[in-house]
Scaffold this motif. Structure first.
Motif, short mmCIF file in Angstrom:
data_model
loop_
_atom_site.label_atom_id
_atom_site.label_comp_id
_atom_site.label_asym_id
_atom_site.label_seq_id
_atom_site.Cartn_x
_atom_site.Cartn_y
_atom_site.Cartn_z
N GLU A 139 36.86 60.48 30.39
CA GLU A 139 36.27 60.34 31.62
C GLU A 139 34.94 60.92 31.70
OE1 GLU A 139 37.35 62.30 35.58
OE2 GLU A 139 38.87 60.83 35.06
N GLU A 140 34.72 61.91 31.14
CA GLU A 140 33.27 62.36 31.35
C GLU A 140 32.30 61.80 30.21
OE1 GLU A 140 33.92 66.46 29.48
OE2 GLU A 140 34.22 67.65 31.55
N ALA A 141 33.07 61.14 29.14
CA ALA A 141 32.21 60.10 28.21
C ALA A 141 31.48 59.38 29.09
CB ALA A 141 32.91 60.00 27.08
N LEU A 142 32.57 58.44 29.89
CA LEU A 142 31.98 57.35 30.63
C LEU A 142 30.93 57.72 31.70
CD1 LEU A 142 35.37 55.53 30.85
CD2 LEU A 142 33.32 54.62 29.41
N ASP A 143 31.30 58.84 32.22
CA ASP A 143 30.24 59.42 33.39
C ASP A 143 29.08 59.68 32.65
OD1 ASP A 143 32.23 59.25 35.31
OD2 ASP A 143 32.59 61.25 35.32
N PHE A 144 28.88 60.25 31.43
CA PHE A 144 27.71 60.68 30.78
C PHE A 144 27.08 59.12 30.43
CE2 PHE A 144 24.75 61.73 27.26
CZ PHE A 144 24.37 62.98 27.59
N LEU A 145 27.58 58.31 29.94
CA LEU A 145 27.04 57.11 29.54
C LEU A 145 26.70 56.29 30.34
CD1 LEU A 145 29.55 56.59 26.55
CD2 LEU A 145 27.03 56.85 26.33
N TYR A 146 27.30 56.23 31.64
CA TYR A 146 27.06 55.35 32.90
C TYR A 146 26.15 56.14 34.02
CZ TYR A 146 30.17 51.62 31.60
OH TYR A 146 30.96 50.67 31.02
N GLU A 179 36.44 50.22 25.01
CA GLU A 179 36.42 48.98 25.74
C GLU A 179 35.24 48.78 27.03
OE1 GLU A 179 39.89 47.58 28.65
OE2 GLU A 179 40.68 47.83 26.43
N LYS A 180 35.17 50.01 27.67
CA LYS A 180 34.18 50.28 28.84
C LYS A 180 32.90 50.05 28.19
CE LYS A 180 37.42 50.80 31.92
NZ LYS A 180 37.82 49.90 32.92
N PRO A 194 26.22 46.01 29.36
CA PRO A 194 25.08 45.60 28.33
C PRO A 194 24.09 47.05 27.61
CG PRO A 194 25.27 44.01 29.94
CD PRO A 194 25.94 45.33 30.43
N VAL A 195 23.95 47.64 28.64
CA VAL A 195 22.91 48.66 28.45
C VAL A 195 23.44 49.90 27.48
CG1 VAL A 195 21.40 50.67 29.30
CG2 VAL A 195 21.24 48.59 30.38
N VAL A 196 24.65 50.09 27.81
CA VAL A 196 25.44 51.11 27.05
C VAL A 196 25.79 50.69 25.64
CG1 VAL A 196 27.31 52.63 26.92
CG2 VAL A 196 26.01 52.09 29.20
N ARG A 197 26.32 49.31 25.49
CA ARG A 197 27.00 48.77 24.23
C ARG A 197 26.01 48.66 23.11
NH1 ARG A 197 28.30 43.26 26.65
NH2 ARG A 197 26.06 42.24 26.70
N ARG A 198 24.85 48.65 23.25
CA ARG A 198 23.82 48.95 22.28
C ARG A 198 23.89 50.16 21.30
NH1 ARG A 198 17.68 47.65 24.50
NH2 ARG A 198 18.44 45.61 24.89
N PRO A 213 18.15 50.23 17.95
CA PRO A 213 17.48 49.42 19.22
C PRO A 213 16.85 50.47 19.91
CG PRO A 213 19.87 49.69 19.55
CD PRO A 213 19.72 50.12 18.20
N PRO A 214 15.68 50.12 20.89
CA PRO A 214 15.22 51.00 21.79
C PRO A 214 16.49 51.27 22.95
CG PRO A 214 14.05 48.67 21.63
CD PRO A 214 15.34 48.71 20.79
N ILE A 215 16.32 52.52 23.28
CA ILE A 215 16.97 52.94 24.43
C ILE A 215 16.61 52.59 25.83
CG2 ILE A 215 18.08 54.82 25.38
CD1 ILE A 215 18.12 56.40 22.46
N GLN A 216 17.16 51.92 26.80
CA GLN A 216 16.77 51.57 28.04
C GLN A 216 16.88 52.68 28.81
OE1 GLN A 216 18.62 48.08 29.11
NE2 GLN A 216 17.34 46.83 28.07
N SER A 217 15.88 53.31 29.56
CA SER A 217 16.17 54.35 30.63
C SER A 217 16.90 53.89 31.73
CB SER A 217 14.59 54.79 30.89
OG SER A 217 13.89 55.18 30.07
#
Length: 150
Positions: free
Chosen positions: A45-52, A82-83, A88-92, A146-150
């Motif tokens: 849950e924390e991982a998804l919160d961090f990534l999102y 899966e999440k 799109p921004v996170v999956r790269r 890949p470049p990281i989108q802010s």
């Protein structure tokens, strides 16, 4: 967008609930003398919160790389993968599973969920340092990120 260049400091999200494995990971990165910032979360849950970038992680950076354990509380590693695939921004962001599971069904499922690599945790601290050095060499010296989108 932030481009990564060889030699730049690397932001790595470590998703690991075992305090001993977190300590070993930190020591291995320190021993490998990598220029990196480790951001540790202890459940899916924390991982998804961090990534999102939500809840307490609204101002979190976008990591260059994720080291993900599969056996996590709250939200398991497969659900995290899966999440990640859904956004799109996170999956790269490259994701490497680092887990104790050698189960063939876990390996197959992780790759079906677009994991970049599946590794089993080494048994000794020296082997762990060697694994970290290999990760660094491949992901941050040879591979193009890949470049990281802010």
């Amino acid at each position: 967008m932030r481009d990564y260049r060889v030699g730049d400091p690397v932001d790595i999200l470590v998703v690991e609930d075992n305090p001993g494995d977190v300590r070993l990971t930190k020591e291995a990165f320190k021993e490998a003398q990598l220029s990196c910032e480790l951001h540790v979360v202890t459940n899916g849950e924390e991982a998804l919160d961090f990534l999102y970038r939500r809840n307490e992680y609204e101002s979190a950076i976008r990591p260059h790389f994720v080291l993900l354990d599969l056996n996590l509380p709250k939200v398991d590693g497969m659900t995290v993968l899966e999440k990640i695939c859904d956004e799109p921004v996170v999956r790269r962001t490259p994701v490497v599973v680092l887990t104790s599971s050698e189960a063939e069904e876990d390996i197959v499922e992780a790759y079906e969920l677009q994991v970049n690599a599946y590794l089993t945790k080494p048994n000794t601290p020296d082997d762990f340092v060697e694994l970290v050095q290999t990760l660094n060499e491949f992901w941050f010296e040879l591979a193009k990120l890949p470049p990281i989108q802010s």
